[in-house]
Design an enzyme around this catalytic site. Structure first.
Site, PDB file in Angstrom:
ATOM      1  CB  ILE A  30      -0.990  -0.257   1.213  1.00 31.13           C
ATOM      2  CG1 ILE A  30      -0.185  -0.253   2.489  1.00 31.13           C
ATOM      3  CG2 ILE A  30      -1.973  -0.970   1.077  1.00 31.13           C
ATOM      4  CD1 ILE A  30      -0.965  -0.102   3.741  1.00 31.13           C
ATOM      5  CD  GLU A  32       8.307   1.633  -3.776  1.00 29.03           C
ATOM      6  OE1 GLU A  32       7.101   1.286  -4.459  1.00 29.03           O
ATOM      7  OE2 GLU A  32       9.498   1.269  -4.316  1.00 29.03           O
ATOM      8  N   GLY A  33       8.413   4.135   0.268  1.00 29.68           N
ATOM      9  CA  GLY A  33       9.188   5.258   0.395  1.00 29.68           C
ATOM     10  C   GLY A  33      10.809   5.212   0.733  1.00 29.68           C
ATOM     11  CE1 TYR A  35      13.807   7.389   6.734  1.00 33.73           C
ATOM     12  CE2 TYR A  35      11.203   7.998   6.752  1.00 33.73           C
ATOM     13  CZ  TYR A  35      12.792   8.061   6.859  1.00 33.73           C
ATOM     14  OH  TYR A  35      13.202   9.463   7.244  1.00 33.73           O
ATOM     15  N   GLY A  36      11.107   2.286   3.008  1.00 35.61           N
ATOM     16  CA  GLY A  36      11.057   0.820   2.919  1.00 35.61           C
ATOM     17  C   GLY A  36       9.443   0.905   2.309  1.00 35.61           C
ATOM     18  CG  LEU A  37       8.647  -1.764   0.057  1.00 32.88           C
ATOM     19  CD1 LEU A  37       8.619  -3.288  -0.639  1.00 32.88           C
ATOM     20  CD2 LEU A  37       8.375  -0.851  -0.979  1.00 32.88           C
ATOM     21  CE  LYS A  57       7.627   3.413   8.413  1.00 30.41           C
ATOM     22  NZ  LYS A  57       7.141   4.805   9.326  1.00 30.41           N
ATOM     23  CG  ASP A 156       7.643  14.307   8.372  1.00 23.72           C
ATOM     24  OD1 ASP A 156       7.551  15.358   7.510  1.00 23.72           O
ATOM     25  OD2 ASP A 156       7.984  13.174   7.629  1.00 23.72           O
TER      26      ASP A 156
END
Lengths: 473, 337
Positions: A30, A32-33, A35-37, A57, A156
């Site tokens: 769902i 992705e970025g 740092y990971g998925l 995550k 953030d």
């Protein structure tokens, strides 16, 4: 490991899935970025939680030689200490020993403010109801007040990190997510840029943009102000064009966007302004951008006399020391007037309700992040050879800079594919959470969850579970 | 700082004396059983993070011969080993000029780790270094494993190999509360309590300094696993006040309890402080002779006793990875220092 699961070799069942993974049905990716998925999964173990949706995550292993991802570690250690209705709940931590990556399991939230705002802007073409805006804002402040009173700054906050629960007993409840950048501030906090971290500039407080050396909880309140305005207008309030570069370039356009709406800051109204490095140095003649008229009420279409406007303008106070705190904001008149804020922000008392879309799921991606062209049944997930995140993802990324889901992730574009359940393929699985860390407070210590094995595959008994009984004290 | 009252530190990591003794006994027993079963106890942490006990002896006769079998460490000897490495930990942190907080956090990690494991299972030197590395990471004073390893001439891969198992053994409860900040808090409070005049501030300063040194001592004992940081700080302050005679300490204790409408009464609190004092008094560093003896035993428990054994291990590690062979070397070098 070792929790009565002596038949498995190396903690793997015959289908090569790690035991902890076998308690879930993987639905798909769902988000992705950097740092990971993020994956969506359902609990399938025969427990009361069967069928419950979980967001998992997955953190990439950090750079070579740096060991376990510091972001993951900090997020875990903070979430271990906090518990609040309006903060995302970490249910479990899993470790994949093959590549030393960490998997954080959270209660799944179907919505987030980014999607809710987008839905109203692009689909229903109608503002968000007053009740919903007020309820979302109140719960966000309530969670933030909890964090700040525990000396935690989020750092953030942005719409995609503010999650909202979907159908179920917590429907419409706000959960603040993504604690990857959050910090306890017992000591002065160094600027994020020192760690080479890049976050969206649209919600960044002016003191940071002007080079303030340290964070205070007031930076979170600025972001809440920006989010409040965005809930009202469905548009980001200060949509500056980001200057890329290293390290931490001066964001002239972002400041200009702020000044245009709020007027020029002055040392009279903001005494410490003169001490801020970028202002002092008059970078790119920032002091010369004169905008006399403050047009905030025009931008958000509120009369200056309304409580909503009063609250918003106090959150967007230039001087961080005068800016409203979360606890002060909760006491504001705005929340005492009709409509009163409620626990289910999405459904008001009259039953009025907007049907928000569910999160798009990319069902063709397995836990390794590799895309499979075959149906998901045959995808072997988990403990496979590669620990890389090389996997392509099916969807195209949106162009707007944003992050999402349990946070820090880009969301998948809709795939038009139904969520796929892979129950049929899974083996019997081990016990509940064999490798995981029990997350509830007061649960007796369970160390040694690591795979314990003897290196004598020929000797018959493959597992030596040391002192099973004593570890169950 | 997040609230101690709702912390995992308070909820999960403060024990009764009896619980503590049981934990030490349990891990000691487990290592002894491993020794009986496999002839050695040192667990190997592979690159993939999995753990394993050593290979069982090839020849069953080896174990049948009771005399050749290594003798396990008893609980007291394990404690001495921890004491030795806890002091080493302070030394390493001092050499790196790390802030006090990192040293304190690393020490707490080290102590918590060995509630779950025996020193026979995990080499305390490696765990000590990994605890320092982890403390730096958590306290935002990031030092790369390589840098840390270089500074003490150790293979940094050993630090990284153990990182995950350290976090796991700590159950990811990584926010810990050392008494140093409590001391600062109590001193501010005392300043008001005794309405200190400006010319008396040096007295409080002296009180502060001695108390911090006292906390350094307390941190090395198991008292930090038995008492909350506030009480540890008060014990240190009381001790320091005994030297400097700045305030009426009993009156101060009664004063704070009356303000907090605490469930404790003064005599309970004093009992705790006395108990903490006695931990410091009873603290004993092993003699050189003891250390030599324990190290020799430990070496044989680790399966490095005879030349034969270590060769076997080296051979095995060769086709595994270079990390393990380094590990063997480091293990060997330890006993020479």
């Amino acid at each position: 490991m070792g929790d009565g699961n002596a038949t498995n070799n190396r903690g793997l069942s015959s289908n090569n899935k790690p035991e902890w993974l076998q308690q879930y049905d993987l639905i798909g990716k769902i988000g992705e970025g950097t740092y990971g998925l993020v994956f969506l999964a359902r609990i399938k173990s025969p427990t009361a939680n069967r069928g419950k949706s979980i967001a998992i995550k997955k953190f990439k292993q950090s750079k070579d030689g740096d060991g376990v991802s510091p972001t993951a570690i900090r997020e875990i250690m903070l979430l271990r200490e906090i518990s609040h209705e309006n903060v995302v709940k970490l249910v479990n931590v899993h470790i994949n020993h093959t590549d030393m990556s960490l998997y954080l399991a959270f209660d799944y939230a179907e919505h987030d403010l980014y999607e809710i705002i987008r839905h109203h802007r692009d689909k229903v073409n109608h503002v968000i109801s007053q009740y919903t805006v007020k309820s979302l804002l109140w719960q966000l402040l309530n969670g933030l007040n909890y964090l700040h009173s525990n000396w935690i700054i989020h750092r953030d906050l942005k719409p995609s990190n503010i999650l909202v629960m979907g159908e179920g007993d917590e429907q419409g409840v706000v959960k603040i997510g993504d604690f990857g950048l959050a910090r306890i501030y017992q000591a002065p906090l160094k600027p994020l840029s020192d760690n080479g971290v890049v976050v969206t500039i649209w919600y960044r407080a002016p003191e940071l943009l002007l080079g303030a050396k340290h964070y205070t909880s007031a930076v979170d309140m600025w972001a809440v102000g920006c989010i409040f305005a965005e809930l009202l207008t469905l548009k980001p309030l200060f949509q500056g064009v980001e200057v890329k570069g290293n390290p931490n370039p001066f964001q002239l356009d972002q400041l200009d966007k702020i000044f245009k709406v709020l007027g020029h800051p002055t040392p009279e109204k903001w005494p410490t302004l003169a001490n801020l490095p970028h202002w002092q140095q008059d970078l790119q003649h920032i002091q010369g951008h004169k905008y006399e008229n403050t047009g905030l009420y025009n931008v958000v279409h509120l009369s200056p006399k309304t409580p909503a406007y009063d609250l918003l303008s106090r959150m967007l106070e230039y001087d961080p020391r005068k800016r409203l705190t979360a606890s002060q904001a909760l006491e504001h008149e705005y929340f005492r007037n009709d409509p009163l804020p409620g626990r289910n922000a999405l459904v008001c008392q009259t039953g009025e309700k907007v049907n928000y879309p569910t999160r798009p799921v990319d069902t063709s991606t397995d836990f390794e992040g590799t895309t499979s062209l075959q149906p998901p049944q045959t995808v072997s997930s988990g403990n496979a050879v590669s620990g890389t995140m090389s996997g392509a993802h099916g969807g195209t990324m949106r162009s707007v800079p944003r992050q999402m889901a349990v946070g820090g992730m880009q969301r998948m574009q809709p795939q038009g594919m139904p969520a796929y359940n892979i129950t049929s393929q899974a083996g019997m699985g081990g016990g509940m959470n064999p490798n995981g860390i029990p997350m509830q407070r007061g649960v007796p210590a369970q160390a040694h969850q690591q795979q314990l094995r003897r290196k004598d595959p020929g000797m018959g008994t493959n597992i030596y579970p040391p002192q099973q009984k004593s570890r169950r004290l | 700082m997040a609230d101690f009252l709702t912390s995992t530190h308070r909820a999960k990591w403060i024990f009764s004396t009896q619980e503590l003794a049981e934990k030490y006994k349990a891990s000691n027993q487990r290592a002894i059983q491993a020794l009986e079963k496999y002839g050695a106890t040192l667990m190997e942490v592979d690159a993939d993070g999995s753990l394993s006990y050593p290979e069982p002896p090839m020849n069953p006769k080896d174990t049948a011969d009771k005399h050749s079998r290594p003798k396990p460490l008893n609980i007291e000897e394990e404690r001495y080993m921890r004491v030795f490495y806890e002091n080493k930990l302070q030394e390493v942190c001092n050499n790196f000029h790390f802030p006090h907080k990192i040293q304190a956090t690393a020490l707490i990690y080290f102590k918590r780790f060995y509630l779950q494991w025996s020193v026979m299972e995990h080499h305390p030197k490696n765990i000590m270094l990994t605890c320092i590395y982890a403390a730096c990471k958590i306290e935002e004073n990031h030092v790369s494993a390589e840098e840390l390893g270089k500074g003490i001439s150790q293979d940094h891969q050993l630090i990284l190999n153990n990182e995950m198992i350290v976090y796991q053994s700590l159950e990811f409860d990584l926010i810990v509360y050392a008494p140093y900040r409590s001391i600062d808090g109590f001193l501010n409070d005392m300043e008001e309590f005794c309405r200190v005049k400006d010319d008396q501030l040096h007295l409080l300063k002296a009180l502060h300094e001695t108390a911090r040194m006292e906390v350094d001592k307390i941190m090395l004992t198991d008292a930090q696993l038995l008492f909350p940081p506030g009480q540890l700080a008060l014990a240190a302050l009381r001790c320091s006040n005994g030297v400097h005679q700045v305030i009426d300490f009993d009156r101060y204790l009664r004063n704070i309890l009356s303000r907090q409408s605490s469930a404790h009464n003064v005599s309970e609190l004093i009992e705790s402080l006395n108990a903490i004092d006695s931990w410091v008094k009873r603290y004993k560093f092993p003699s050189e002779k003891d250390l030599k003896h324990i190290n020799r035993k430990l070496k044989s428990c680790w399966g490095l006793g005879s030349n034969d054994e270590s060769k076997k291990r080296e051979k095995k590690s060769k086709h595994k990875s270079k990390k393990s062979s380094n590990e063997t070397q480091n293990v060997l070098s330890l006993t020479e220092t």
